[in-house]
Each structure stands twice: as C-alpha cells, then as structure tokens.
Design a protein around this motif. Structure first.
Motif, PDB file in Angstrom:
ATOM      1  N   LEU A 163      72.854  42.384   2.310  1.00  0.00           N
ATOM      2  CA  LEU A 163      71.890  41.406   2.816  1.00  0.00           C
ATOM      3  C   LEU A 163      70.723  41.341   1.838  1.00  0.00           C
ATOM      4  N   ILE A 164      70.499  40.158   1.263  1.00  0.00           N
ATOM      5  CA  ILE A 164      69.440  39.972   0.274  1.00  0.00           C
ATOM      6  C   ILE A 164      68.259  39.273   0.932  1.00  0.00           C
ATOM      7  N   ILE A 165      67.122  39.948   0.908  1.00  0.00           N
ATOM      8  CA  ILE A 165      65.904  39.467   1.563  1.00  0.00           C
ATOM      9  C   ILE A 165      64.758  39.441   0.566  1.00  0.00           C
ATOM     10  N   GLY A 166      64.069  38.315   0.467  1.00  0.00           N
ATOM     11  CA  GLY A 166      62.798  38.245  -0.231  1.00  0.00           C
ATOM     12  C   GLY A 166      61.688  38.334   0.812  1.00  0.00           C
ATOM     13  N   SER A 167      60.748  39.235   0.607  1.00  0.00           N
ATOM     14  CA  SER A 167      59.679  39.456   1.594  1.00  0.00           C
ATOM     15  C   SER A 167      58.324  39.183   0.954  1.00  0.00           C
ATOM     16  N   GLY A 168      57.652  38.152   1.461  1.00  0.00           N
ATOM     17  CA  GLY A 168      56.346  37.788   0.930  1.00  0.00           C
ATOM     18  C   GLY A 168      55.508  37.110   1.989  1.00  0.00           C
ATOM     19  N   SER A 169      54.945  35.960   1.642  1.00  0.00           N
ATOM     20  CA  SER A 169      54.164  35.186   2.602  1.00  0.00           C
ATOM     21  C   SER A 169      54.048  33.765   2.072  1.00  0.00           C
ATOM     22  N   ALA A 170      54.366  32.797   2.922  1.00  0.00           N
ATOM     23  CA  ALA A 170      54.420  31.403   2.468  1.00  0.00           C
ATOM     24  C   ALA A 170      53.068  30.917   1.955  1.00  0.00           C
ATOM     25  N   THR A 171      51.994  31.416   2.537  1.00  0.00           N
ATOM     26  CA  THR A 171      50.652  31.257   1.959  1.00  0.00           C
ATOM     27  C   THR A 171      50.008  32.633   1.969  1.00  0.00           C
ATOM     28  N   HIS A 172      49.228  32.943   0.934  1.00  0.00           N
ATOM     29  CA  HIS A 172      48.676  34.306   0.863  1.00  0.00           C
ATOM     30  C   HIS A 172      47.392  34.303   0.052  1.00  0.00           C
ATOM     31  N   ASN A 173      46.291  34.022   0.745  1.00  0.00           N
ATOM     32  CA  ASN A 173      44.967  34.091   0.141  1.00  0.00           C
ATOM     33  C   ASN A 173      44.084  34.885   1.094  1.00  0.00           C
ATOM     34  N   LEU A 174      43.978  36.184   0.839  1.00  0.00           N
ATOM     35  CA  LEU A 174      43.307  37.080   1.784  1.00  0.00           C
ATOM     36  C   LEU A 174      41.819  36.778   1.920  1.00  0.00           C
ATOM     37  N   ARG A 175      41.223  36.171   0.919  1.00  0.00           N
ATOM     38  CA  ARG A 175      39.788  35.880   0.974  1.00  0.00           C
ATOM     39  C   ARG A 175      39.457  34.751   1.946  1.00  0.00           C
ATOM     40  N   THR A 176      40.474  33.994   2.330  1.00  0.00           N
ATOM     41  CA  THR A 176      40.221  32.845   3.203  1.00  0.00           C
ATOM     42  C   THR A 176      40.532  33.134   4.676  1.00  0.00           C
ATOM     43  N   LEU A 177      41.007  34.328   4.985  1.00  0.00           N
ATOM     44  CA  LEU A 177      41.438  34.613   6.354  1.00  0.00           C
ATOM     45  C   LEU A 177      40.259  34.624   7.326  1.00  0.00           C
ATOM     46  N   ASN A 178      40.472  34.063   8.489  1.00  0.00           N
ATOM     47  CA  ASN A 178      39.483  34.124   9.559  1.00  0.00           C
ATOM     48  C   ASN A 178      39.680  35.445  10.305  1.00  0.00           C
ATOM     49  N   ARG A 179      38.791  36.398  10.069  1.00  0.00           N
ATOM     50  CA  ARG A 179      38.925  37.726  10.673  1.00  0.00           C
ATOM     51  C   ARG A 179      38.007  37.906  11.879  1.00  0.00           C
ATOM     52  N   SER A 180      37.483  36.799  12.391  1.00  0.00           N
ATOM     53  CA  SER A 180      36.521  36.893  13.498  1.00  0.00           C
ATOM     54  C   SER A 180      37.165  37.304  14.818  1.00  0.00           C
ATOM     55  N   GLY A 181      38.471  37.146  14.891  1.00  0.00           N
ATOM     56  CA  GLY A 181      39.157  37.423  16.153  1.00  0.00           C
ATOM     57  C   GLY A 181      39.204  36.227  17.076  1.00  0.00           C
ATOM     58  N   LYS A 182      38.465  35.181  16.720  1.00  0.00           N
ATOM     59  CA  LYS A 182      38.465  33.963  17.531  1.00  0.00           C
ATOM     60  C   LYS A 182      39.501  32.987  16.984  1.00  0.00           C
ATOM     61  N   PRO A 183      40.168  32.245  17.849  1.00  0.00           N
ATOM     62  CA  PRO A 183      41.161  31.263  17.382  1.00  0.00           C
ATOM     63  C   PRO A 183      40.512  30.245  16.450  1.00  0.00           C
ATOM     64  N   SER A 184      41.257  29.835  15.442  1.00  0.00           N
ATOM     65  CA  SER A 184      40.721  28.840  14.516  1.00  0.00           C
ATOM     66  C   SER A 184      41.831  27.872  14.134  1.00  0.00           C
ATOM     67  N   ALA A 185      41.433  26.658  13.823  1.00  0.00           N
ATOM     68  CA  ALA A 185      42.403  25.668  13.375  1.00  0.00           C
ATOM     69  C   ALA A 185      42.929  26.057  11.992  1.00  0.00           C
ATOM     70  N   THR A 186      44.128  25.640  11.703  1.00  0.00           N
ATOM     71  CA  THR A 186      44.700  25.902  10.392  1.00  0.00           C
ATOM     72  C   THR A 186      43.936  25.109   9.340  1.00  0.00           C
ATOM     73  N   ALA A 187      43.575  25.777   8.257  1.00  0.00           N
ATOM     74  CA  ALA A 187      42.837  25.115   7.179  1.00  0.00           C
ATOM     75  C   ALA A 187      43.687  23.995   6.580  1.00  0.00           C
ATOM     76  N   PRO A 188      43.090  22.831   6.311  1.00  0.00           N
ATOM     77  CA  PRO A 188      43.864  21.697   5.784  1.00  0.00           C
ATOM     78  C   PRO A 188      44.630  22.025   4.511  1.00  0.00           C
ATOM     79  N   TRP A 189      44.018  22.761   3.587  1.00  0.00           N
ATOM     80  CA  TRP A 189      44.717  23.063   2.327  1.00  0.00           C
ATOM     81  C   TRP A 189      45.967  23.904   2.591  1.00  0.00           C
ATOM     82  N   ALA A 190      45.858  24.864   3.525  1.00  0.00           N
ATOM     83  CA  ALA A 190      47.005  25.724   3.834  1.00  0.00           C
ATOM     84  C   ALA A 190      48.117  24.912   4.481  1.00  0.00           C
ATOM     85  N   LEU A 191      47.738  24.009   5.373  1.00  0.00           N
ATOM     86  CA  LEU A 191      48.725  23.162   6.038  1.00  0.00           C
ATOM     87  C   LEU A 191      49.423  22.245   5.033  1.00  0.00           C
ATOM     88  N   GLU A 192      48.663  21.701   4.097  1.00  0.00           N
ATOM     89  CA  GLU A 192      49.254  20.796   3.100  1.00  0.00           C
ATOM     90  C   GLU A 192      50.240  21.534   2.201  1.00  0.00           C
TER      91      GLU A 192
END
Length: 274
Positions: A163-192
């Motif tokens: 079984l061949i698996i690539g493990s990563g993340s479809a988007t991965h910019n840790l500096r942009t993460l919302n870490r407030s714990g509150k729900p947030s809308a998906t950033a437009p650039w990430a969605l695009e």
C-alpha cells in the motif's frame, strides 16, 4: 495480491492523535471498512516530515520507534506508541526500483522510526500496528516532476501487495492558522487553491499539478515550503499510467488547513506503460 490504488492523505495537525472533534479522524477510522478492505502485506509511506537531500528509505528490522517530531503539544501525545514492524525487505525493493529507474543515489537510514506524518494517520487506519511499514523521504529542494517520477518507479510494488501512501496536507501554511479556538470561515486564498487542486486532479491535469507553482492560484501561500505537497506527486506517479482520481475526504480546520485526501486508480492494470 495486488493493491491497485495509491493515496494522498492530508494528516493535518498532530493533535489529530488525541482530538476526536477533528473530522478527518473519523475518516481515518473508517479506512478498513470504507476505503481499503484488503489488508496490505506492507505499507510504504512517503511523509512530508522525512525530508532529505537524496531519496532515503528507513531500514528497521524490529518494531519502528515512534518519533515525536513536534513541540509544545499536550504531554499525552508524547506517550502514544505505534510499534508497527519495520519493513527492511520493502526498503531494499524500493531502493532497487529507484536505482533501476535511473535515480543515481538512494540512501538508507538504519534505525529511523516513524514520524507523525506516518504514525498519526496509521494509528487509526491500522490500529493493530501489525503491518510492516517503510518510509521514503521527499526532497523539498527539487520539484513536483522529480517526485512524480519517484512514484512511477514505485508503481510495480503494488503488485506485491504494498500500500503506497503519500502523507502531507493539501494546504499547509502554519503562520495563517486560526488558533483562537473559535470557528472561522475558510480563507479565500486557501479555498481557491484547494478548489484548483481538486479540479485539476479530478480532470486528470497531472502536468498542471506537477507545475503547480506556475499554474495554481496562491501556490506559495498554500505551500510556503513544498514538503507537504510532494507526497501527492509520488502517489500520482505510483498509481501508474493515466490514473483516475477520487476525492475520498474533505474537511477544514483552523481556517486554512485542508484535509483533502485523494485516491488514485490506474486506468489499466499494467504498469508497463511508463
């Protein structure tokens, strides 16, 4: 026994290991029932967290150590063990396949265990930890086509029940993460970017994906470093031929982290067309 499909899995945050509210966790738990019913003989994981100058396989003869390659998380995460057996014979086969395909140097790293790109999803996919696992590194200083070609060389391993698996993340910019714990809308650039990727894969535009830095919107924002993206290219190449793509999971976390995961099915059973 042959495994016809390869996979790209977005493993997201290491907290997936302890946080049941992350939607992708339920996806990984459903793996054996809903995605791959056949038990593989071995697993080859190309992880974003194994990044070397030259393609490198880990060679472990006993149980794999569990590598905690993250910092500042709850103490319970550092007590988790995933002692899946090493796969030295698979490591040998991977090295042979790559050398045969023209990769001039393939290294071995003896004793290196499994990083969290491997053990976090696998602990839910195969909780028994009884399937041998080998890791293959990415080379983040090289390009998507290099990794696609790595995958092409590995395609015959599927015929051996790997079984061949690539493990990563479809988007991965840790500096942009919302870490407030509150729900947030998906950033437009990430969605695009995420939508572009989905459309390109489902339409079979793999050349565009190989050249995503030129073709995709917000490519550098989505992946400041390509290490979490290149496992995708390996998985596509390893599918063989002109594969069909299926989106098998999709969710968002922290506003900019896509957990999109994909399945690639070869268009013909033969791998000789490469």
């Amino acid at each position: 026994m042959a495994l016809n499909d390869t996979f790209y899995l977005s493993h997201g945050s290491p907290t997936l290991s302890i946080d049941d509210s992350i939607k992708a966790r339920q996806f990984f738990k459903s793996w054996k029932n809903e995605v791959v019913a056949v038990k593989p003989k071995a697993i080859l994981c190309i992880s974003a967290h194994y990044d070397t100058t030259f393609p490198t396989v880990n060679v472990v003869s006993g149980p794999n150590d569990t590598i905690y390659d993250f910092y500042g998380f709850p103490s319970s995460m550092y007590k988790i063990k995933y002692p899946a057996p090493g796969a030295p014979e698979l490591a040998k086969r991977v090295k042979e396949a790559l050398m045969r395909a023209g990769f001039e140097r393939v290294d071995e790293e003896r004793g290196r265990g499994l990083d969290h790109g491997a053990w976090v999803p696998l602990m839910f996919m195969y909780p028994e930890a009884d399937i041998p696992v080998c890791q293959l590194s990415v080379q983040s200083h090289l390009n998507g086509t290099h990794h696609y070609n790595l995958g092409k060389a590995l395609a015959p391993l599927k015929d051996e029940g790997v079984l061949i698996i690539g493990s990563g993340s479809a988007t991965h910019n840790l500096r942009t993460l919302n870490r407030s714990g509150k729900p947030s809308a998906t950033a437009p650039w990430a969605l695009e970017f995420d939508t572009w990727l989905k459309d390109a894969l489902l339409q079979g535009r793999y050349d565009d994906v190989n050249e995503y830095e030129k073709k995709a919107p917000h490519a550098k924002m989505a992946h400041p470093s390509p290490d979490h993206f290149y496992p995708l290219h390996v998985a596509i190449g390893a599918a063989g031929g002109d594969p069909k793509t299926k989106l098998i999971h999709h969710s968002w976390d922290h506003g900019t982290m896509s957990y999109a995961s994909y399945q690639f099915t070869a268009s013909s059973p033969s791998h000789q067309s490469h």
